[in-house]
Design an enzyme around this catalytic site. Structure first.
Site, PDB file in Angstrom:
ATOM      1  N   LEU A  43      10.821 -20.594  -4.535  1.00  0.00           N
ATOM      2  CA  LEU A  43       9.863 -19.661  -3.940  1.00  0.00           C
ATOM      3  C   LEU A  43       8.592 -19.702  -4.765  1.00  0.00           C
ATOM      4  O   LEU A  43       8.651 -19.714  -5.994  1.00  0.00           O
ATOM      5  CB  LEU A  43      10.444 -18.232  -3.967  1.00  0.00           C
ATOM      6  CG  LEU A  43       9.490 -17.115  -3.518  1.00  0.00           C
ATOM      7  CD1 LEU A  43       9.263 -17.170  -2.001  1.00  0.00           C
ATOM      8  CD2 LEU A  43      10.039 -15.738  -3.910  1.00  0.00           C
ATOM      9  N   ASP A  75       0.824  -1.210   0.000  1.00  0.00           N
ATOM     10  CA  ASP A  75       0.000   0.000   0.000  1.00  0.00           C
ATOM     11  C   ASP A  75       0.860   1.263   0.000  1.00  0.00           C
ATOM     12  O   ASP A  75       1.956   1.274   0.571  1.00  0.00           O
ATOM     13  CB  ASP A  75      -0.909  -0.023   1.247  1.00  0.00           C
ATOM     14  CG  ASP A  75      -2.064   0.944   1.115  1.00  0.00           C
ATOM     15  OD1 ASP A  75      -2.322   1.449  -0.003  1.00  0.00           O
ATOM     16  OD2 ASP A  75      -2.724   1.219   2.133  1.00  0.00           O
ATOM     17  N   HIS A  99       2.894   3.019  -8.848  1.00  0.00           N
ATOM     18  CA  HIS A  99       2.819   1.569  -9.085  1.00  0.00           C
ATOM     19  C   HIS A  99       4.102   1.078  -9.758  1.00  0.00           C
ATOM     20  O   HIS A  99       4.635   0.025  -9.430  1.00  0.00           O
ATOM     21  CB  HIS A  99       1.606   1.227  -9.953  1.00  0.00           C
ATOM     22  CG  HIS A  99       0.299   1.614  -9.324  1.00  0.00           C
ATOM     23  ND1 HIS A  99       0.013   1.401  -7.993  1.00  0.00           N
ATOM     24  CD2 HIS A  99      -0.811   2.233  -9.839  1.00  0.00           C
ATOM     25  CE1 HIS A  99      -1.205   1.860  -7.732  1.00  0.00           C
ATOM     26  NE2 HIS A  99      -1.722   2.365  -8.825  1.00  0.00           N
TER      27      HIS A  99
HETATM   28  C1  FPP Z   1      -1.801   0.039  -3.584  1.00  0.00           C
HETATM   29  O1  FPP Z   1      -1.383   1.381  -3.586  1.00  0.00           O
HETATM   30  C2  FPP Z   1      -1.158  -0.706  -4.679  1.00  0.00           C
HETATM   31  C3  FPP Z   1      -1.794  -1.212  -5.753  1.00  0.00           C
HETATM   32  C4  FPP Z   1      -3.258  -1.093  -5.941  1.00  0.00           C
HETATM   33  C5  FPP Z   1      -1.078  -1.894  -6.856  1.00  0.00           C
HETATM   34  C6  FPP Z   1       0.222  -2.582  -6.483  1.00  0.00           C
HETATM   35  C7  FPP Z   1       0.832  -3.174  -7.704  1.00  0.00           C
HETATM   36  C8  FPP Z   1       2.152  -3.259  -7.951  1.00  0.00           C
HETATM   37  C9  FPP Z   1       3.196  -2.796  -7.028  1.00  0.00           C
HETATM   38  C10 FPP Z   1       2.593  -3.909  -9.236  1.00  0.00           C
HETATM   39  C11 FPP Z   1       2.793  -5.380  -9.006  1.00  0.00           C
HETATM   40  C12 FPP Z   1       3.063  -6.095 -10.263  1.00  0.00           C
HETATM   41  C13 FPP Z   1       2.867  -7.423 -10.429  1.00  0.00           C
HETATM   42  C14 FPP Z   1       3.116  -8.039 -11.736  1.00  0.00           C
HETATM   43  C15 FPP Z   1       2.395  -8.300  -9.348  1.00  0.00           C
HETATM   44  P1  FPP Z   1      -2.448   2.552  -3.640  1.00  0.00           P
HETATM   45  O2  FPP Z   1      -2.533   3.038  -5.039  1.00  0.00           O
HETATM   46  O3  FPP Z   1      -3.746   2.093  -3.048  1.00  0.00           O
HETATM   47  O4  FPP Z   1      -1.764   3.618  -2.717  1.00  0.00           O
HETATM   48  P2  FPP Z   1      -2.497   4.824  -1.974  1.00  0.00           P
HETATM   49  O5  FPP Z   1      -3.310   4.220  -0.854  1.00  0.00           O
HETATM   50  O6  FPP Z   1      -1.370   5.656  -1.480  1.00  0.00           O
HETATM   51  O7  FPP Z   1      -3.334   5.539  -2.996  1.00  0.00           O
END
Ligand code: FPP
Length: 327
Positions: free
Chosen positions: A215, A104, A121
């Site tokens: 893993l 997050d 992201h």
């Molecule tokens: C939450 O942050 C994160 C996500 C919704 C997406 C996480 C995805 C990745 C890190 C890419 C992973 C890639 C693969 C292939 C698995 P948020 O946007 O909710 O953060 P905020 O609460 O600060 O808005």
């Protein structure tokens, strides 16, 4: 600092194994996981991590010990100790087998820089890559990451589309590394809502990596803990209706087998990490988290790196897990 005053009951330390899913291939031949992952060379966007590494003054209590049952057959830690010592203050024999992560804070990380959420992201992928490498190196057997919640479908379509194409891009670019480095990839969630091209790529990736055993990376995409329980109930109801089983056959083990985490030998996370300071589980692995140790890190996910992971693991290794019993 690690507390050594209360010996941790190692016998009772880790959650049960899913007997339906045993690792099919000895991993002793795969001694250098992630060596070819370009992680070390890639600059990580750690500009201002929101907390500091914990003190390293903790006595080193376990570094000479042989890996115990939880590292059965896994040699990543043994294979890479030549390169880098196991972190001081952590015990190899007390490593969690299954770590789950709610990644997050990507949006806030981007906002702090005046960037769109996609940039967060994108930066978050670097943290994920590092986490995969560390888990493989330190003997974690399963890493489950919450990549996209079923509840995230209501986000602006531009962000959703960005995420879908990011997933494709990352899987495509890492597939060879996953295959070569012994990482098995599994995806859980309602994949029917994912773009068809992504569904196809996921199937290919799962198939190509299915025999890997260093893993297991479980990606929760379009995932909802409630949905998982509902689909398990439906499946069981059909079996009762078709007289494959009787109502009295329904027990915890049967439900466990119907949940999407039946894809792994270790369906119950030992440790859940959530970044960004939020203190909730947000519909992630609701059944499976029953006895999981929780760790909430203040760092935003793109700032979560090795020092923060060590801190989470050190905290985990101090916990006394009783599973409802007495120590
Ligand atoms: C939450 O942050 C994160 C996500 C919704 C997406 C996480 C995805 C990745 C890190 C890419 C992973 C890639 C693969 C292939 C698995 P948020 O946007 O909710 O953060 P905020 O609460 O600060 O808005």
């Amino acid at each position: 600092m690690l507390s050594l005053r209360f010996p941790i009951p190692v016998d009772n330390f880790l959650t049960p194994v899913n007997p339906r899913n045993t690792l099919s291939q000895s991993s002793r031949t795969q001694t250098h996981p992630f060596r070819s992952l370009p992680l070390h060379e890639r600059p990580k966007p750690h500009s201002h991590s929101s907390h500091r590494p914990r003190s390293t003054t903790t006595p080193d209590v376990g570094l000479e010990e042989e890996p115990q049952e939880l590292n059965d057959g896994a040699t990543p830690s043994g294979g890479s100790t030549e390169e880098e010592p196991f972190p001081e203050g952590l015990r190899r024999d007390l490593m969690p087998r299954h770590v789950a992560v709610i990644m997050d804070g990507n949006g806030r990380w981007a906002k702090q820089r005046g960037l769109p959420p996609g940039a967060g992201h994108e930066a978050g992928v670097q943290s994920l890559r590092e986490m995969i490498e560390l888990c493989g190196r330190w003997g974690v057997r399963v890493l489950t990451v919450f990549a996209f919640s079923y509840d995230n479908w209501i986000r602006p379509s531009v962000e959703v589309q960005f995420l879908m194409s990011l997933f494709e891009r990352v899987i495509k670019s890492e597939l060879d590394s996953f295959v070569g480095e012994g990482i098995r990839v599994s995806v859980i969630g309602d994949s029917s809502r994912l773009p068809e091209s992504l569904q196809k790529l996921i199937s290919e990736t799962e198939e190509k990596t299915k025999d890997n055993s260093i893993l297991q990376l479980i990606v929760a995409a379009s995932y909802s803990g409630k949905y998982d329980v509902v689909q398990a109930c439906k499946s069981i109801a059909h079996k009762v209706k078709d007289e494959v089983i009787q109502v009295d056959d329904i027990d915890e083990s049967l439900i466990e087998q119907e949940l999407e985490t039946s894809c792994t030998q270790y369906p119950y996370p030992d440790l859940l990490i959530r970044t960004s300071g939020e203190l909730r589980v947000s519909n992630f692995l609701l059944w499976q988290l029953a006895y999981t140790e929780l760790f909430f890190a203040p760092a935003l996910w793109p700032d979560f790196g090795k020092p923060e992971f060590i801190q989470a693991l050190a905290s985990f290794q101090q916990r006394q897990r009783r599973f409802g019993g007495r120590s």
